[in-house]
Design an enzyme around this catalytic site. Structure first.
Site, short mmCIF file in Angstrom:
data_model
loop_
_atom_site.label_atom_id
_atom_site.label_comp_id
_atom_site.label_asym_id
_atom_site.label_seq_id
_atom_site.Cartn_x
_atom_site.Cartn_y
_atom_site.Cartn_z
N ASN A 139 0.89 -1.17 0.00
CA ASN A 139 0.00 0.00 0.00
C ASN A 139 0.92 1.21 0.00
OD1 ASN A 139 -1.62 2.18 0.59
ND2 ASN A 139 -2.64 1.22 2.33
N ARG A 189 0.44 4.23 0.37
CA ARG A 189 0.14 5.28 1.35
C ARG A 189 0.68 4.94 2.73
NH1 ARG A 189 -5.64 7.61 1.17
NH2 ARG A 189 -4.47 9.27 2.14
N CYS A 190 1.22 3.74 2.89
CA CYS A 190 1.73 3.28 4.19
C CYS A 190 3.26 3.41 4.22
CB CYS A 190 1.32 1.83 4.40
SG CYS A 190 2.06 1.05 5.84
N SER A 191 3.76 4.12 5.22
CA SER A 191 5.22 4.33 5.30
C SER A 191 5.96 3.02 5.52
CB SER A 191 5.56 5.32 6.40
OG SER A 191 5.18 4.82 7.67
N ARG A 227 6.16 1.29 2.20
CA ARG A 227 7.16 1.93 1.34
C ARG A 227 8.58 1.54 1.76
NH1 ARG A 227 3.69 6.38 2.13
NH2 ARG A 227 5.24 7.38 3.47
#
Length: 113
Positions: A7, A9-11, A14
């Site tokens: 995802n 949007r998830c740090s 990433r």
């Protein structure tokens, strides 16, 4: 081939993706919020992780709190909730052959790549 359920949007997700990129090994990115998992796929991942379905749930997600928290759900009902609401699935998940980890902390990913 290594796979990451990702995802953007998830740090943490990433960070997991970055670790795989730095490894130089080939991998596939599965954007599980767009390409949702089937019940069988999710059951297979849970089996590889060797956890109970509830252990894969993001319990602080609003959907969990409003729709499922404090209900006495079976494993199949929990899996069904995650299939219908993929935001409930903990991330990132990295799969390499018959091994899988939830990449929290990110260093766990190094154990299987």
């Amino acid at each position: 081939m290594i796979k990451i359920l990702h995802n953007n949007r998830c740090s943490k997700s990433r960070c997991g993706l970055e670790l795989l990129e730095e490894s130089g090994k080939p991998f596939e990115v599965i954007k599980y919020l767009e390409d949702t998992l089937s019940t069988q796929e999710l059951k297979g991942i849970i089996k590889l992780l060797n956890i109970k379905p509830i252990d894969l749930v993001r319990k602080n997600e609003a959907t969990w709190k409003t729709e499922f928290k404090n209900k006495n759900l079976t494993d199949d009902q929990i899996i069904d909730a995650m299939v219908k609401n993929p935001k409930l699935i903990e991330r990132p998940i990295v799969i390499n052959g018959n091994k899988a980890v939830i990449g929290r902390p990110t260093q766990k990913i190094s154990e299987i790549i």
